[in-house]
Write a protein that holds these residues in place. Structure first.
Motif, PDB file in Angstrom:
ATOM      1  N   UNK A 175       0.802  -1.074  -0.118  1.00  0.00           N
ATOM      2  CA  UNK A 175       0.086   0.118  -0.096  1.00  0.00           C
ATOM      3  C   UNK A 175       0.818   1.242  -0.032  1.00  0.00           C
ATOM      4  N   UNK A 176       2.152   1.105   0.246  1.00  0.00           N
ATOM      5  CA  UNK A 176       3.086   2.314   0.293  1.00  0.00           C
ATOM      6  C   UNK A 176       3.372   2.958  -1.274  1.00  0.00           C
ATOM      7  N   UNK A 177       2.886   2.303  -2.388  1.00  0.00           N
ATOM      8  CA  UNK A 177       3.296   2.576  -3.676  1.00  0.00           C
ATOM      9  C   UNK A 177       2.171   2.417  -4.479  1.00  0.00           C
ATOM     10  N   UNK A 178       0.793   2.633  -3.785  1.00  0.00           N
ATOM     11  CA  UNK A 178      -0.428   2.785  -4.627  1.00  0.00           C
ATOM     12  C   UNK A 178      -1.037   1.507  -4.733  1.00  0.00           C
ATOM     13  N   UNK A 179      -1.872   1.486  -5.830  1.00  0.00           N
ATOM     14  CA  UNK A 179      -2.630   0.278  -6.172  1.00  0.00           C
ATOM     15  C   UNK A 179      -2.638  -0.090  -7.395  1.00  0.00           C
ATOM     16  N   UNK A 274     -10.678   0.470 -17.399  1.00  0.00           N
ATOM     17  CA  UNK A 274     -12.157   0.945 -16.692  1.00  0.00           C
ATOM     18  C   UNK A 274     -12.445   0.451 -15.383  1.00  0.00           C
ATOM     19  N   UNK A 275     -11.958  -0.713 -15.050  1.00  0.00           N
ATOM     20  CA  UNK A 275     -12.207  -1.262 -13.515  1.00  0.00           C
ATOM     21  C   UNK A 275     -11.370  -0.646 -12.427  1.00  0.00           C
ATOM     22  N   UNK A 276     -10.041  -0.595 -13.165  1.00  0.00           N
ATOM     23  CA  UNK A 276      -8.940   0.280 -12.321  1.00  0.00           C
ATOM     24  C   UNK A 276      -9.330   1.585 -12.119  1.00  0.00           C
ATOM     25  N   UNK A 277      -9.736   2.465 -13.015  1.00  0.00           N
ATOM     26  CA  UNK A 277     -10.043   3.623 -12.900  1.00  0.00           C
ATOM     27  C   UNK A 277     -10.975   3.820 -11.870  1.00  0.00           C
ATOM     28  N   UNK A 278     -12.231   3.114 -11.921  1.00  0.00           N
ATOM     29  CA  UNK A 278     -13.254   3.390 -11.461  1.00  0.00           C
ATOM     30  C   UNK A 278     -13.118   3.116  -9.766  1.00  0.00           C
ATOM     31  N   UNK A 279     -12.036   2.145  -9.555  1.00  0.00           N
ATOM     32  CA  UNK A 279     -11.866   1.747  -8.111  1.00  0.00           C
ATOM     33  C   UNK A 279     -10.408   2.163  -7.663  1.00  0.00           C
ATOM     34  N   UNK A 280     -10.034   3.393  -8.282  1.00  0.00           N
ATOM     35  CA  UNK A 280      -9.056   4.116  -7.601  1.00  0.00           C
ATOM     36  C   UNK A 280      -7.728   3.603  -7.623  1.00  0.00           C
ATOM     37  N   UNK A 306      -0.898   0.724 -26.504  1.00  0.00           N
ATOM     38  CA  UNK A 306      -1.667   2.070 -26.970  1.00  0.00           C
ATOM     39  C   UNK A 306      -3.132   1.711 -26.937  1.00  0.00           C
ATOM     40  N   UNK A 307      -3.729   0.613 -26.468  1.00  0.00           N
ATOM     41  CA  UNK A 307      -5.126   0.582 -26.122  1.00  0.00           C
ATOM     42  C   UNK A 307      -5.465   1.456 -24.916  1.00  0.00           C
ATOM     43  N   UNK A 308      -4.424   1.726 -23.978  1.00  0.00           N
ATOM     44  CA  UNK A 308      -4.799   2.244 -22.677  1.00  0.00           C
ATOM     45  C   UNK A 308      -3.782   3.563 -22.435  1.00  0.00           C
ATOM     46  N   UNK A 309      -4.337   4.237 -21.304  1.00  0.00           N
ATOM     47  CA  UNK A 309      -3.575   5.328 -20.807  1.00  0.00           C
ATOM     48  C   UNK A 309      -2.989   5.232 -19.571  1.00  0.00           C
ATOM     49  N   UNK A 310      -3.391   4.265 -18.695  1.00  0.00           N
ATOM     50  CA  UNK A 310      -2.869   3.926 -17.385  1.00  0.00           C
ATOM     51  C   UNK A 310      -1.367   3.416 -17.752  1.00  0.00           C
ATOM     52  N   UNK A 311      -0.536   3.347 -16.939  1.00  0.00           N
ATOM     53  CA  UNK A 311       0.787   2.599 -16.972  1.00  0.00           C
ATOM     54  C   UNK A 311       0.659   1.065 -16.794  1.00  0.00           C
ATOM     55  N   UNK A 312       1.500   0.205 -17.772  1.00  0.00           N
ATOM     56  CA  UNK A 312       1.411  -1.099 -17.423  1.00  0.00           C
ATOM     57  C   UNK A 312       2.877  -1.569 -16.826  1.00  0.00           C
ATOM     58  N   UNK A 313       2.582  -2.308 -15.755  1.00  0.00           N
ATOM     59  CA  UNK A 313       3.765  -2.715 -15.067  1.00  0.00           C
ATOM     60  C   UNK A 313       3.969  -4.301 -15.538  1.00  0.00           C
ATOM     61  N   UNK A 314       5.383  -4.369 -15.770  1.00  0.00           N
ATOM     62  CA  UNK A 314       5.587  -5.722 -16.315  1.00  0.00           C
ATOM     63  C   UNK A 314       6.913  -6.334 -15.630  1.00  0.00           C
ATOM     64  N   UNK A 315       6.950  -6.618 -14.225  1.00  0.00           N
ATOM     65  CA  UNK A 315       8.068  -6.978 -13.557  1.00  0.00           C
ATOM     66  C   UNK A 315       8.755  -8.156 -14.192  1.00  0.00           C
TER      67      UNK A 315
END
Length: 388
Positions: A175-179, A274-280, A306-315
């Motif tokens: 929780x210290x680095x977001x959701x 969409x689900x991510x943005x709606x749920x913060x 290119x389909x989305x604007x949120x960052x996509x993390x790929x560890x």
């Protein structure tokens, strides 16, 4: 003379002005995982966290605490006042316990004098306690280079004496680095990706895509089991279950066959966003590893992004399969991941998927589809589970 658990912190110790926030988050999570076991007190003392509890509960507590991100080592300690006679008694007691467990012939004493007002300096404390051990254990010898055991002495507000350092996973408190919203399949990779991002302090929720009735309920149960294993490390997980069969049927009917995988992937990203943005939530997380499958080429990843604007993390992007499997085994998701239940990616799987897609070509193919309606219908029919 009291028995306590000592908890050593990792990166949190480097957080400067934000350290108190990270420590409080960590203590909150520690309390959650041991509250049903029971403890008397949790307190901070000069760089470490200490737990007062019944010694009989230490093994169970350690087993849970070592899965809490942010903890580097956990040590059963003897706590005494700042008195050299008391330190000597505690050193003898804790060394006796370690010798009784066997395989000890050499030792070294290491002292950390955090309280600089204590009149005896660290090297002298180590020398004196080394002499105490040699006097009371005839079979032991000092080895300053490669000892069988270290006897640690921390001089703080109290004195803490310990030998064992049980390793935790380190990282940062949840929780210290977001959701983040993890695209959780039934495979090996995505649970590992979720674990690694949780280790960096991201609070994890999951989204799972299925093609019921083309895929079975047992396949979804498998993913729930993976989420449950992950929850040992992350705490409670919200899991969104989305049926993408209508989307796949529409793509199959109206778009080139070889684009099925990449087009499906773009729809999954849109739904997840969409689900991510709606749920913060702040980011999407995937288990993609560069070049592992057709959709995970640089071209495929670029078109997916290119389909989305949120960052996509790929560890896992730079890891090979062997490295990923090693982590999966360590966190105990591997055996569940290899259970032979199909996932939605096997539905309408093209014989020769495009490996170098061009965005303009993919957008032309998508123009034949009612993208927004397909996305909204899938979200409207989704199910939501709480995994704990």
């Amino acid at each position: 003379m009291d028995k306590v658990l000592s908890v050593s912190l990792g990166e949190i110790a480097l957080k400067g002005l934000n350290r108190k926030y990270f420590e409080n988050q960590l203590i909150s999570q520690m309390k959650k995982v041991i509250k049903d076991i029971g403890y008397n007190k949790i307190y901070k003392e000069q760089g470490k966290i200490y737990i007062e509890a019944e010694e009989i509960h230490f093994p169970q507590m350690i087993n849970r605490l070592k899965k809490v991100f942010g903890l580097v080592y956990i040590s059963p300690c003897i706590r005494v006042e700042k008195d050299m006679d008391e330190v000597a008694k505690a050193s003898i007691e804790i060394m006796k316990d370690r010798v009784n467990r066997g395989d000890v012939s050499t030792f070294k004493v290491e002292t950390n004098r955090a309280d600089k007002k204590f009149p005896i300096k660290s090297p002298e404390i180590s020398r004196q306690m080394g002499g105490v051990i040699l006097t009371n254990f005839n079979d032991l010898k000092v080895d300053v280079h490669n000892p069988d055991v270290y006897l640690y002495i921390d001089i703080k507000q109290n004195c803490y004496i310990y030998i064992d350092k049980i390793k935790g996973y380190g990282g940062l408190p949840i929780g210290t680095n977001g959701k983040g919203l993890l695209l959780l399949s039934g495979g090996i990779d995505s649970p590992v990706a979720g674990f690694l991002m949780a280790k960096r302090g991201v609070e994890i929720s999951c989204i799972h895509y299925h093609s019921y009735p083309f895929t079975s309920e047992r396949a979804e149960d498998k993913v729930k089991s993976l989420a449950q294993i992950l929850s040992r490390y992350t705490g409670k997980i919200t899991m969104y279950s989305v049926n993408v069969l209508d989307i796949q049927k529409s793509i199959n009917a109206k778009c080139p066959e070889d684009e099925m995988t990449i087009l499906s992937r773009r729809f999954m990203m849109r739904i997840a966003e969409k689900i991510a943005i709606k749920n913060g939530m702040n980011a999407l997380i995937t288990g993609e590893s560069l070049g592992q499958v057709a959709s995970q080429t640089i071209n495929g990843i670029s078109v997916t992004n290119a389909a989305v604007n949120l960052p996509i993390l790929r560890p896992l992007i730079g890891l090979d399969k062997v490295e990923i499997i090693d982590i999966a085994k360590d966190i105990e998701t591997f055996e569940t991941s290899i259970l032979p239940f199909e996932d939605c990616c096997t539905v309408f799987l093209p014989k020769h998927p495009v490996t170098r897609p061009k965005l303009q070509d993919i957008e032309v193919s998508e123009s034949a589809l009612n993208v927004e309606e397909l996305v909204d219908n899938a979200i409207e029919r989704m199910e939501v589970y709480t995994i704990d």
